[in-house]
Design an enzyme around this catalytic site. Sequence first.
Site, short mmCIF file in Angstrom:
data_model
loop_
_atom_site.label_atom_id
_atom_site.label_comp_id
_atom_site.label_asym_id
_atom_site.label_seq_id
_atom_site.Cartn_x
_atom_site.Cartn_y
_atom_site.Cartn_z
N TYR A 253 23.90 12.74 -18.10
CA TYR A 253 23.61 13.11 -16.71
C TYR A 253 24.16 12.01 -15.80
O TYR A 253 23.69 10.88 -15.81
CB TYR A 253 22.10 13.24 -16.54
N LYS B 36 25.89 16.86 -17.33
CA LYS B 36 25.30 17.39 -16.09
C LYS B 36 25.91 16.56 -14.97
O LYS B 36 25.71 15.35 -14.89
CB LYS B 36 23.78 17.27 -16.10
#
Lengths: 267, 267, 267, 267
Positions: free
Chosen positions: C132, C160
Amino acid sequence: GLWLPLITPFLEGALDEASTRRLVAHYLEEPVDGLILAATTGEGLTLEKAEVERLVAVSAETIAEKGRDLPLYLGLSGSDTRKLVKALARTADWPIVGYLIACPYYSRPSQAGLFQHFTALAEGSSKPIMIYNIPYRTGVNLENETLLRLAEHPNIVGLKDCCADASQSFELLRDRPEGFAVLTGEDALYYSALVQGADGGILASGHVMTADFAGIRTRLLQGDQPAALRAWQQLSPIPRLLFSEPSPAAAKHWLWRSGLIASPEVR
Amino acid sequence: GLWLPLITPFLEGALDEASTRRLVAHYLEEPVDGLILAATTGEGLTLEKAEVERLVAVSAETIAEKGRDLPLYLGLSGSDTRKLVKALARTADWPIVGYLIACPYYSRPSQAGLFQHFTALAEGSSKPIMIYNIPYRTGVNLENETLLRLAEHPNIVGLKDCCADASQSFELLRDRPEGFAVLTGEDALYYSALVQGADGGILASGHVMTADFAGIRTRLLQGDQPAALRAWQQLSPIPRLLFSEPSPAAAKHWLWRSGLIASPEVR
Amino acid sequence: GLWLPLITPFLEGALDEASTRRLVAHYLEEPVDGLILAATTGEGLTLEKAEVERLVAVSAETIAEKGRDLPLYLGLSGSDTRKLVKALARTADWPIVGYLIACPYYSRPSQAGLFQHFTALAEGSSKPIMIYNIPYRTGVNLENETLLRLAEHPNIVGLKDCCADASQSFELLRDRPEGFAVLTGEDALYYSALVQGADGGILASGHVMTADFAGIRTRLLQGDQPAALRAWQQLSPIPRLLFSEPSPAAAKHWLWRSGLIASPEVR
Amino acid sequence: GLWLPLITPFLEGALDEASTRRLVAHYLEEPVDGLILAATTGEGLTLEKAEVERLVAVSAETIAEKGRDLPLYLGLSGSDTRKLVKALARTADWPIVGYLIACPYYSRPSQAGLFQHFTALAEGSSKPIMIYNIPYRTGVNLENETLLRLAEHPNIVGLKDCCADASQSFELLRDRPEGFAVLTGEDALYYSALVQGADGGILASGHVMTADFAGIRTRLLQGDQPAALRAWQQLSPIPRLLFSEPSPAAAKHWLWRSGLIASPEVR
């Protein structure tokens, strides 16, 4: 004054207590007004609780053994108010005079949330708190309006300012209440902060050429701003060098090469 | 010193010579070290050539009539080197002592292009040139490395600095050659620039409370930096007010209300 | 696909297991491709270890009871590689299929440091990891060059993406290896990401009007980009509303008003 | 559609009419929907009035000689409303179908000032006007609210958008009135703009690999967004290359090497 956010010496992965003692003893002989332990430069986020406790104990012992009285602050950070309140309770009897507490990282609370967070910490602390505002690490800015409300709390005594907004810093220095301390944490802005009225700096670069950093402030206190500027023009490349790699790698390397710590390890 | 980028008074759409005379006469009595005519604050981009010529003539006459010797600079801007060289030739005999020339707007040349542009202007000018670097208007930044090369040209004598990058400004002040003038054009950074060694400011805000602006510098020259800071803390809201609307509307309004100019018109 | 970073319901300060079950059961009936637990939207930084374990257990039980097979990812974050490796070991037997791990916050490591950090996590994990990248929360950007090297590790399966740099996102989607998943985490950029080739989104806004969010992607997969755009133009104000207060307060309020959770409490 | 902001060929410092004819003839055979003359890419700020008139005449003649009907727009820019109104009057009979007019550079008017400026131009023009919003060159952003008011004027027919704010561009495309054209001027965002509903682009890069640029839009109009994306992923390095030096130097170099113009000179 000039405060040091002390690096945490490691040796083969563990806290290096001998180097810690040597380092604290060294800075006792330098024009340093206080130490912050286990903060950003001290790699606080990677320390175990037991390590932090030893770091504080060893530092305090070294100061006591030398018969000196250098103030110690403990660095704390986190985004969970409840865990931080517990940390304050757990460390209440430690030989420290206060806390440096960064704004919550990652979670980006509102100004109302920041106010509640620091109010809860101030209520939960038996010792004074200095707030650390550093949006480029935490992702959130503590605005002056919020800070000035927090400054009314008797347990919130100052700010380490890394807000990276020259207007915000200037206006805080202009508008802050009597007795509320503002120290810059932005090494490259040390001279700027001082001539705008800051009380000093908490400077990783102060590990190196400590007397020169302190001397900038001395000259200003003596009323010789042009001499302070000339000295700063000489000194200004140092912060750039020390932050050319993620801090505190360069400072640790310098201390290691100087023989003050046994290893340049970072976690 | 404190230089004023003089507003250009208009009345019913035309250059207002009477107000110009009154304005120049007024600032002759104030602690102003020079005037820049037809520059940004003077709405130079909207003036006809004949108007600029009259503006210069009327200003110079007023100074001469008062038996004074205030230096006049002429503001120039443009993106076409050849047209600017022609403008330098056309104005060579005007009663001005130098030019303030902004970086080319809109076309965003390379550093090499900027060097060639200003070198051509310096070659084509019989008078000294001060360069004006203001990237947030022109879209291009004149970097220190380029500027320091340009500063070697005998006809390039200084910089009006609005670069909006604190490091760039600091390093220029540190590294510039002896005798090369740096004046800030960022009213809100006047005190900051002075304590970092700038020679002064070219300040639209200086139209208002002129003596207070000059007094900041006087206190610093007298060695009283804390007093300069206190005075600046009082004065600092003024630039914010004057730039709350696109400049020079607020300054003109103030001058009009003070009776110094006949109308607050802007073009 | 559309993944939900599930909010964590609280009731009177404690984890609300009943609301968790209701919530998971609800999204089983919606076009959701997976859930991320205890991540940013799930207020992971404020959860106790025991709470996270219960959250995972309760969610997995609910899915099993319904005879379904929705994948669960666990959100982790932290700046201490060693503590994260321990967390991976401690959770190795949990009923999750993988981890979503944010870049280290606050400490701002170098690209080399980020590479070492995620390599150590990939080595220490028995399950796939999705990275992420969200610089405006963590203070550090994972550059494409570093990410593409990490993508070679079999345990690092996707990203992400909240990098906030349109070029970086576009180039990653263009240059990523076959099979490496990229999901946007920037709700307002969901449509943009999809038309540039992203595999989907991990969207807090997906808690609300879930089918509409999924429908944007369906239309694109069906080859009807103009219809997807028209639908997105209708839907686009939703993320703005949900992020007008620090997340996940607005989403929780909506879920509470919808009767899906018992309280809008945030920590 | 795909419009070209035509470069202006020079030879030994003068307008190169022969190359202009060759260039216009060349693009008549390419999938180009219109030409903009003397605009940013055409180095309009450095052209003499007589040169612009010849440029337009020569281009129009070339089109007429080929029996074609390609629309010509004339690029105008400036910060003085009155001078621009005069330019509109002076060019009213030229063989052009409209004007592309950039926001005022350097002077940074307010939104009210921008509204008055463009309203005066629309009133003063006998032909339709496309507005060019490019804050990173002009120093001022034309906000959507202002633009949507301007779009109500029958003589203001479209926008060349280089606002560099993805939200602003998206919202304009969503909220614009029927029939108001939006073309991107940001070569690197051509695909993004099209999939968000833009009518096309005014692209300096379109001088090179013209058919490929046009083909991106054709594929989208044919309903094949994935094919458009794949083609764009191939084409996307081109704008980066062409803007690696200040425009239009790279494009001129390419055209010169291709034999389309006699010299790569820029002013």
